[in-house]
Design a protein around this motif. Sequence first.
Motif, PDB file in Angstrom:
ATOM      1  N   ALA A  62      47.985  37.519  57.217  1.00  0.00           N
ATOM      2  CA  ALA A  62      47.479  36.804  55.820  1.00  0.00           C
ATOM      3  C   ALA A  62      47.990  36.589  54.504  1.00  0.00           C
ATOM      4  O   ALA A  62      48.444  35.340  53.914  1.00  0.00           O
ATOM      5  CB  ALA A  62      46.442  37.111  54.926  1.00  0.00           C
ATOM      6  N   VAL A  63      49.293  37.607  54.036  1.00  0.00           N
ATOM      7  CA  VAL A  63      51.107  37.369  53.562  1.00  0.00           C
ATOM      8  C   VAL A  63      51.563  36.342  53.932  1.00  0.00           C
ATOM      9  O   VAL A  63      51.873  35.522  52.702  1.00  0.00           O
ATOM     10  CB  VAL A  63      51.153  38.228  53.056  1.00  0.00           C
ATOM     11  N   ASP A  64      51.907  36.004  55.205  1.00  0.00           N
ATOM     12  CA  ASP A  64      52.912  35.268  55.391  1.00  0.00           C
ATOM     13  C   ASP A  64      52.001  33.874  55.463  1.00  0.00           C
ATOM     14  O   ASP A  64      52.108  32.438  54.424  1.00  0.00           O
ATOM     15  CB  ASP A  64      52.750  34.722  56.697  1.00  0.00           C
ATOM     16  N   GLU A  65      50.474  33.512  55.656  1.00  0.00           N
ATOM     17  CA  GLU A  65      50.029  32.158  55.261  1.00  0.00           C
ATOM     18  C   GLU A  65      49.916  31.444  53.294  1.00  0.00           C
ATOM     19  O   GLU A  65      49.830  30.143  53.426  1.00  0.00           O
ATOM     20  CB  GLU A  65      48.745  32.115  55.499  1.00  0.00           C
ATOM     21  N   ALA A  66      49.315  33.024  52.577  1.00  0.00           N
ATOM     22  CA  ALA A  66      49.862  32.907  51.432  1.00  0.00           C
ATOM     23  C   ALA A  66      50.485  31.869  51.027  1.00  0.00           C
ATOM     24  O   ALA A  66      51.271  31.228  50.088  1.00  0.00           O
ATOM     25  CB  ALA A  66      49.217  34.311  51.336  1.00  0.00           C
ATOM     26  N   LYS A  67      51.928  32.738  51.389  1.00  0.00           N
ATOM     27  CA  LYS A  67      53.120  31.934  51.103  1.00  0.00           C
ATOM     28  C   LYS A  67      53.659  30.468  51.447  1.00  0.00           C
ATOM     29  O   LYS A  67      53.358  29.490  50.605  1.00  0.00           O
ATOM     30  CB  LYS A  67      54.378  32.549  51.454  1.00  0.00           C
ATOM     31  N   ARG A  68      53.324  30.167  52.532  1.00  0.00           N
ATOM     32  CA  ARG A  68      53.141  29.182  53.098  1.00  0.00           C
ATOM     33  C   ARG A  68      52.226  28.190  52.539  1.00  0.00           C
ATOM     34  O   ARG A  68      52.826  27.065  51.762  1.00  0.00           O
ATOM     35  CB  ARG A  68      52.926  29.204  54.560  1.00  0.00           C
ATOM     36  N   SER A  69      50.693  27.901  51.577  1.00  0.00           N
ATOM     37  CA  SER A  69      50.052  27.600  51.227  1.00  0.00           C
ATOM     38  C   SER A  69      50.282  27.579  50.318  1.00  0.00           C
ATOM     39  O   SER A  69      48.797  27.471  48.815  1.00  0.00           O
ATOM     40  CB  SER A  69      48.151  27.888  51.934  1.00  0.00           C
ATOM     41  N   ASN A  70      51.168  29.181  49.390  1.00  0.00           N
ATOM     42  CA  ASN A  70      51.303  28.979  47.721  1.00  0.00           C
ATOM     43  C   ASN A  70      49.681  28.683  47.197  1.00  0.00           C
ATOM     44  O   ASN A  70      49.158  28.987  46.455  1.00  0.00           O
ATOM     45  CB  ASN A  70      52.003  27.641  46.957  1.00  0.00           C
ATOM     46  N   ALA A  71      49.219  30.170  47.887  1.00  0.00           N
ATOM     47  CA  ALA A  71      47.853  30.866  46.970  1.00  0.00           C
ATOM     48  C   ALA A  71      48.262  32.160  47.106  1.00  0.00           C
ATOM     49  O   ALA A  71      48.676  33.245  47.162  1.00  0.00           O
ATOM     50  CB  ALA A  71      47.065  30.785  48.648  1.00  0.00           C
ATOM     51  N   GLN A  72      47.270  32.956  45.584  1.00  0.00           N
ATOM     52  CA  GLN A  72      46.576  34.144  45.125  1.00  0.00           C
ATOM     53  C   GLN A  72      46.790  35.142  46.262  1.00  0.00           C
ATOM     54  O   GLN A  72      45.439  34.854  46.744  1.00  0.00           O
ATOM     55  CB  GLN A  72      46.453  34.246  43.998  1.00  0.00           C
ATOM     56  N   VAL A  73      47.216  36.479  46.638  1.00  0.00           N
ATOM     57  CA  VAL A  73      46.788  37.912  47.001  1.00  0.00           C
ATOM     58  C   VAL A  73      46.282  38.715  45.837  1.00  0.00           C
ATOM     59  O   VAL A  73      46.881  38.928  45.534  1.00  0.00           O
ATOM     60  CB  VAL A  73      48.324  38.064  47.965  1.00  0.00           C
ATOM     61  N   ILE A  74      44.963  39.155  46.301  1.00  0.00           N
ATOM     62  CA  ILE A  74      44.542  40.103  46.057  1.00  0.00           C
ATOM     63  C   ILE A  74      44.014  41.122  47.079  1.00  0.00           C
ATOM     64  O   ILE A  74      43.504  41.047  47.684  1.00  0.00           O
ATOM     65  CB  ILE A  74      43.286  39.871  45.229  1.00  0.00           C
ATOM     66  N   ARG A  75      45.074  42.091  46.791  1.00  0.00           N
ATOM     67  CA  ARG A  75      44.526  43.368  47.595  1.00  0.00           C
ATOM     68  C   ARG A  75      43.591  44.460  46.815  1.00  0.00           C
ATOM     69  O   ARG A  75      43.254  44.464  45.462  1.00  0.00           O
ATOM     70  CB  ARG A  75      46.175  44.285  48.097  1.00  0.00           C
ATOM     71  N   CYS A  76      43.058  44.992  47.349  1.00  0.00           N
ATOM     72  CA  CYS A  76      42.387  46.408  47.139  1.00  0.00           C
ATOM     73  C   CYS A  76      41.219  46.916  48.314  1.00  0.00           C
ATOM     74  O   CYS A  76      41.500  47.187  48.980  1.00  0.00           O
ATOM     75  CB  CYS A  76      40.816  45.465  46.806  1.00  0.00           C
ATOM     76  N   HIS A  77      41.351  48.359  48.115  1.00  0.00           N
ATOM     77  CA  HIS A  77      41.114  49.346  48.499  1.00  0.00           C
ATOM     78  C   HIS A  77      40.264  49.772  48.988  1.00  0.00           C
ATOM     79  O   HIS A  77      39.880  49.675  50.729  1.00  0.00           O
ATOM     80  CB  HIS A  77      41.947  50.375  47.909  1.00  0.00           C
ATOM     81  N   THR A  78      39.323  49.145  48.508  1.00  0.00           N
ATOM     82  CA  THR A  78      37.693  49.514  49.170  1.00  0.00           C
ATOM     83  C   THR A  78      36.679  47.811  49.671  1.00  0.00           C
ATOM     84  O   THR A  78      37.483  47.397  48.804  1.00  0.00           O
ATOM     85  CB  THR A  78      36.835  49.864  47.985  1.00  0.00           C
ATOM     86  N   SER A  79      36.440  48.225  50.351  1.00  0.00           N
ATOM     87  CA  SER A  79      35.717  47.099  50.929  1.00  0.00           C
ATOM     88  C   SER A  79      34.466  46.742  50.463  1.00  0.00           C
ATOM     89  O   SER A  79      33.150  45.564  50.973  1.00  0.00           O
ATOM     90  CB  SER A  79      35.853  46.420  52.615  1.00  0.00           C
ATOM     91  N   SER A  80      33.569  47.555  50.027  1.00  0.00           N
ATOM     92  CA  SER A  80      32.463  47.855  48.733  1.00  0.00           C
ATOM     93  C   SER A  80      31.850  45.775  48.302  1.00  0.00           C
ATOM     94  O   SER A  80      33.000  45.348  47.324  1.00  0.00           O
ATOM     95  CB  SER A  80      32.407  48.252  47.841  1.00  0.00           C
ATOM     96  N   SER A  81      30.357  45.688  47.848  1.00  0.00           N
ATOM     97  CA  SER A  81      29.980  44.737  47.239  1.00  0.00           C
ATOM     98  C   SER A  81      30.123  44.855  46.044  1.00  0.00           C
ATOM     99  O   SER A  81      30.888  43.451  45.502  1.00  0.00           O
ATOM    100  CB  SER A  81      28.471  44.302  47.448  1.00  0.00           C
ATOM    101  N   ALA A  82      30.296  45.381  45.289  1.00  0.00           N
ATOM    102  CA  ALA A  82      31.245  45.834  44.051  1.00  0.00           C
ATOM    103  C   ALA A  82      32.292  45.412  43.373  1.00  0.00           C
ATOM    104  O   ALA A  82      32.706  45.002  42.955  1.00  0.00           O
ATOM    105  CB  ALA A  82      30.431  47.371  43.419  1.00  0.00           C
ATOM    106  N   ALA A  83      33.192  46.483  44.555  1.00  0.00           N
ATOM    107  CA  ALA A  83      34.341  45.599  44.166  1.00  0.00           C
ATOM    108  C   ALA A  83      34.875  44.248  44.633  1.00  0.00           C
ATOM    109  O   ALA A  83      35.269  43.989  43.375  1.00  0.00           O
ATOM    110  CB  ALA A  83      35.384  46.531  45.540  1.00  0.00           C
ATOM    111  N   LEU A  84      33.929  43.569  45.659  1.00  0.00           N
ATOM    112  CA  LEU A  84      34.128  42.015  45.617  1.00  0.00           C
ATOM    113  C   LEU A  84      33.817  41.246  44.350  1.00  0.00           C
ATOM    114  O   LEU A  84      34.255  40.239  43.945  1.00  0.00           O
ATOM    115  CB  LEU A  84      34.069  41.426  46.441  1.00  0.00           C
ATOM    116  N   THR A  85      33.143  41.978  44.300  1.00  0.00           N
ATOM    117  CA  THR A  85      32.167  41.518  42.472  1.00  0.00           C
ATOM    118  C   THR A  85      33.033  41.417  41.629  1.00  0.00           C
ATOM    119  O   THR A  85      33.292  40.734  40.731  1.00  0.00           O
ATOM    120  CB  THR A  85      30.682  41.829  42.272  1.00  0.00           C
ATOM    121  N   ASP A  86      34.116  42.671  41.390  1.00  0.00           N
ATOM    122  CA  ASP A  86      34.888  42.503  40.550  1.00  0.00           C
ATOM    123  C   ASP A  86      36.163  41.459  40.264  1.00  0.00           C
ATOM    124  O   ASP A  86      35.779  41.362  39.507  1.00  0.00           O
ATOM    125  CB  ASP A  86      35.332  44.404  40.503  1.00  0.00           C
ATOM    126  N   ILE A  87      36.599  42.121  41.571  1.00  0.00           N
ATOM    127  CA  ILE A  87      37.312  40.555  41.436  1.00  0.00           C
ATOM    128  C   ILE A  87      37.128  38.636  41.480  1.00  0.00           C
ATOM    129  O   ILE A  87      37.842  38.475  40.450  1.00  0.00           O
ATOM    130  CB  ILE A  87      37.965  40.583  43.005  1.00  0.00           C
TER     131      ILE A  87
END
Length: 92
Positions: A62-87
Amino acid sequence: MSIVIVGGHDRMVGQYKKICKNYNHKVKVFTHMSADLNKQMGRPDVFILFTNTVSHKMVRCAVDEAKRSNAQVIRCHTSSSAALTDILENMG
């Protein structure tokens, strides 16, 4: 805005998609590594990595593809719906 979510739980995929749709974002969710994962990701604006539930190999891909497409990378330790909403709230 297009988003790729890498990691998370299989049972949460529907919720991830629903949350992103509420914010008017297109989303692809990958919870498992496939042979041609880098070709399936496309060129999103943002990669969201749920680091607790994803392999190092998937993160690297994913990080390699992000560099290739110049995309932002957001890392989050938890995978809850609340965490995604917060992001998504903080993205604007």
